[in-house]
Design an enzyme around this catalytic site. Structure first.
Site, PDB file in Angstrom:
ATOM      1  N   ARG A   1       0.811  -1.221   0.000  1.00  0.00           N
ATOM      2  CA  ARG A   1       0.000   0.000   0.000  1.00  0.00           C
ATOM      3  C   ARG A   1       0.845   1.272   0.000  1.00  0.00           C
ATOM      4  O   ARG A   1       0.379   2.334  -0.344  1.00  0.00           O
ATOM      5  CB  ARG A   1      -0.926   0.029   1.214  1.00  0.00           C
ATOM      6  CG  ARG A   1      -1.884  -1.130   1.299  1.00  0.00           C
ATOM      7  CD  ARG A   1      -2.548  -1.193   2.645  1.00  0.00           C
ATOM      8  NE  ARG A   1      -1.527  -1.419   3.674  1.00  0.00           N
ATOM      9  CZ  ARG A   1      -1.705  -1.186   4.973  1.00  0.00           C
ATOM     10  NH1 ARG A   1      -2.846  -0.728   5.417  1.00  0.00           N
ATOM     11  NH2 ARG A   1      -0.733  -1.438   5.830  1.00  0.00           N
TER      12      ARG A   1
ATOM     13  N   LYS B   1      16.953  22.303  15.716  1.00  0.00           N
ATOM     14  CA  LYS B   1      16.144  22.112  14.513  1.00  0.00           C
ATOM     15  C   LYS B   1      16.288  20.676  14.027  1.00  0.00           C
ATOM     16  O   LYS B   1      17.381  20.104  14.079  1.00  0.00           O
ATOM     17  CB  LYS B   1      16.628  23.001  13.354  1.00  0.00           C
ATOM     18  CG  LYS B   1      16.368  24.454  13.478  1.00  0.00           C
ATOM     19  CD  LYS B   1      16.859  25.151  12.205  1.00  0.00           C
ATOM     20  CE  LYS B   1      16.803  26.640  12.327  1.00  0.00           C
ATOM     21  NZ  LYS B   1      17.378  27.306  11.139  1.00  0.00           N
TER      22      LYS B   1
ATOM     23  N   HIS C   1      20.942  30.736   8.634  1.00  0.00           N
ATOM     24  CA  HIS C   1      20.164  31.357   9.695  1.00  0.00           C
ATOM     25  C   HIS C   1      20.413  30.707  11.054  1.00  0.00           C
ATOM     26  O   HIS C   1      20.702  29.524  11.141  1.00  0.00           O
ATOM     27  CB  HIS C   1      18.669  31.258   9.374  1.00  0.00           C
ATOM     28  CG  HIS C   1      18.319  31.822   8.043  1.00  0.00           C
ATOM     29  ND1 HIS C   1      17.379  31.242   7.225  1.00  0.00           N
ATOM     30  CD2 HIS C   1      18.780  32.908   7.367  1.00  0.00           C
ATOM     31  CE1 HIS C   1      17.264  31.953   6.108  1.00  0.00           C
ATOM     32  NE2 HIS C   1      18.109  32.956   6.169  1.00  0.00           N
TER      33      HIS C   1
ATOM     34  N   ARG D   1      19.063  29.135   0.549  1.00  0.00           N
ATOM     35  CA  ARG D   1      18.419  29.805   1.680  1.00  0.00           C
ATOM     36  C   ARG D   1      19.303  29.608   2.898  1.00  0.00           C
ATOM     37  O   ARG D   1      19.710  28.504   3.200  1.00  0.00           O
ATOM     38  CB  ARG D   1      17.031  29.221   1.938  1.00  0.00           C
ATOM     39  CG  ARG D   1      16.051  29.490   0.822  1.00  0.00           C
ATOM     40  CD  ARG D   1      14.684  28.965   1.200  1.00  0.00           C
ATOM     41  NE  ARG D   1      13.725  29.267   0.154  1.00  0.00           N
ATOM     42  CZ  ARG D   1      12.428  29.346   0.361  1.00  0.00           C
ATOM     43  NH1 ARG D   1      11.923  29.154   1.556  1.00  0.00           N
ATOM     44  NH2 ARG D   1      11.614  29.614  -0.641  1.00  0.00           N
TER      45      ARG D   1
ATOM     46  N   ASN E   1       7.397  24.054  10.554  1.00  0.00           N
ATOM     47  CA  ASN E   1       7.286  24.823   9.317  1.00  0.00           C
ATOM     48  C   ASN E   1       7.489  23.924   8.112  1.00  0.00           C
ATOM     49  O   ASN E   1       8.281  22.983   8.154  1.00  0.00           O
ATOM     50  CB  ASN E   1       8.346  25.933   9.267  1.00  0.00           C
ATOM     51  CG  ASN E   1       8.156  26.952  10.353  1.00  0.00           C
ATOM     52  OD1 ASN E   1       7.042  27.337  10.673  1.00  0.00           O
ATOM     53  ND2 ASN E   1       9.252  27.402  10.941  1.00  0.00           N
TER      54      ASN E   1
ATOM     55  N   TYR F   1      10.509  21.583   8.853  1.00  0.00           N
ATOM     56  CA  TYR F   1      11.406  21.963   9.943  1.00  0.00           C
ATOM     57  C   TYR F   1      10.650  21.840  11.260  1.00  0.00           C
ATOM     58  O   TYR F   1       9.582  22.434  11.412  1.00  0.00           O
ATOM     59  CB  TYR F   1      11.798  23.439   9.845  1.00  0.00           C
ATOM     60  CG  TYR F   1      12.673  23.862   8.715  1.00  0.00           C
ATOM     61  CD1 TYR F   1      13.995  24.201   8.952  1.00  0.00           C
ATOM     62  CD2 TYR F   1      12.182  23.990   7.426  1.00  0.00           C
ATOM     63  CE1 TYR F   1      14.802  24.648   7.915  1.00  0.00           C
ATOM     64  CE2 TYR F   1      12.982  24.430   6.393  1.00  0.00           C
ATOM     65  CZ  TYR F   1      14.291  24.750   6.648  1.00  0.00           C
ATOM     66  OH  TYR F   1      15.084  25.185   5.630  1.00  0.00           O
TER      67      TYR F   1
END
Length: 187
Positions: A27, A76, A66, A63, A52, A136
């Site tokens: 499945r 994280k 940070h 990106r 997020n 995230y």
């Protein structure tokens, strides 16, 4: 292996690549993205304060890099659920023996890996395919006054992005290059 996750250590203390186990049959499959009990063994601290999802349209897009400064520093857990990325973490802990060293790993929908990033690291990624999706989990909510960043193209970081860097946001491009007296953040 702890529950449904297997950890692979990296040269940067506390930074782990986690492989998620899959339960599959005709499945389809189930793969656990987060389990507080299992991840506590690998350094996850407390609850998920924020979850997020990001979408990145074009390969080559970068990106990052940070981070949030103490007392709002966060752990994280980064997972790629569609496409492929090069995920990068830079150790910015002021007293760390691996200060300003980075680690990069490919995360993809196929390899079932996540990156568990402890406090004191800057994080960023480059999309290696079009139409990337990521999830995230954050241990602390986003706090705008505590956010910081490193310029992902700073030669002092030594990040070899595999594709030409495109679509760098104005905010990320404006992060200054490291000065010789950069001290990082308290861990």
């Amino acid at each position: 292996m702890s529950g449904r996750f297997e950890a692979v250590t990296t040269p940067l203390d506390g930074l782990l690549v986690l492989t998620r186990g899959k339960m599959a049959d005709e499945r389809g499959f189930l793969s656990r993205l987060f389990c507080e009990d299992d991840l506590a063994a690998f350094g996850w601290q407390g609850r998920v304060a924020q979850l997020n999802e990001t979408g990145t349209t074009f390969k080559g897009t970068v990106r990052g890099m940070h981070f949030q400064c103490p007392p709002h520093a966060e752990v994280k857990l980064v997972t790629c659920t569609r496409g492929r990325i090069l995920d990068v973490a830079v150790d910015i802990r002021e007293d760390s023996p691996t200060f300003l060293q980075h680690f990069a790993v490919e995360l993809s929908e196929d390899n079932a890996c996540s990156l568990l990033i402890p406090q004191g690291f800057a994080h960023g990624f480059q999309a290696l395919t079009d139409e990337v999706r990521m999830i995230y989990a954050h241990s602390h909510p986003h706090t705008a006054a505590a956010e910081g960043g490193l310029n992902p193209q700073d030669p002092a970081l030594g990040i070899a992005w595999p594709l030409a860097v495109i679509n760098l946001s104005p905010r990320d491009a404006a992060h200054p290059w490291l000065s010789p007296d950069y001290r990082g953040v308290a861990a």
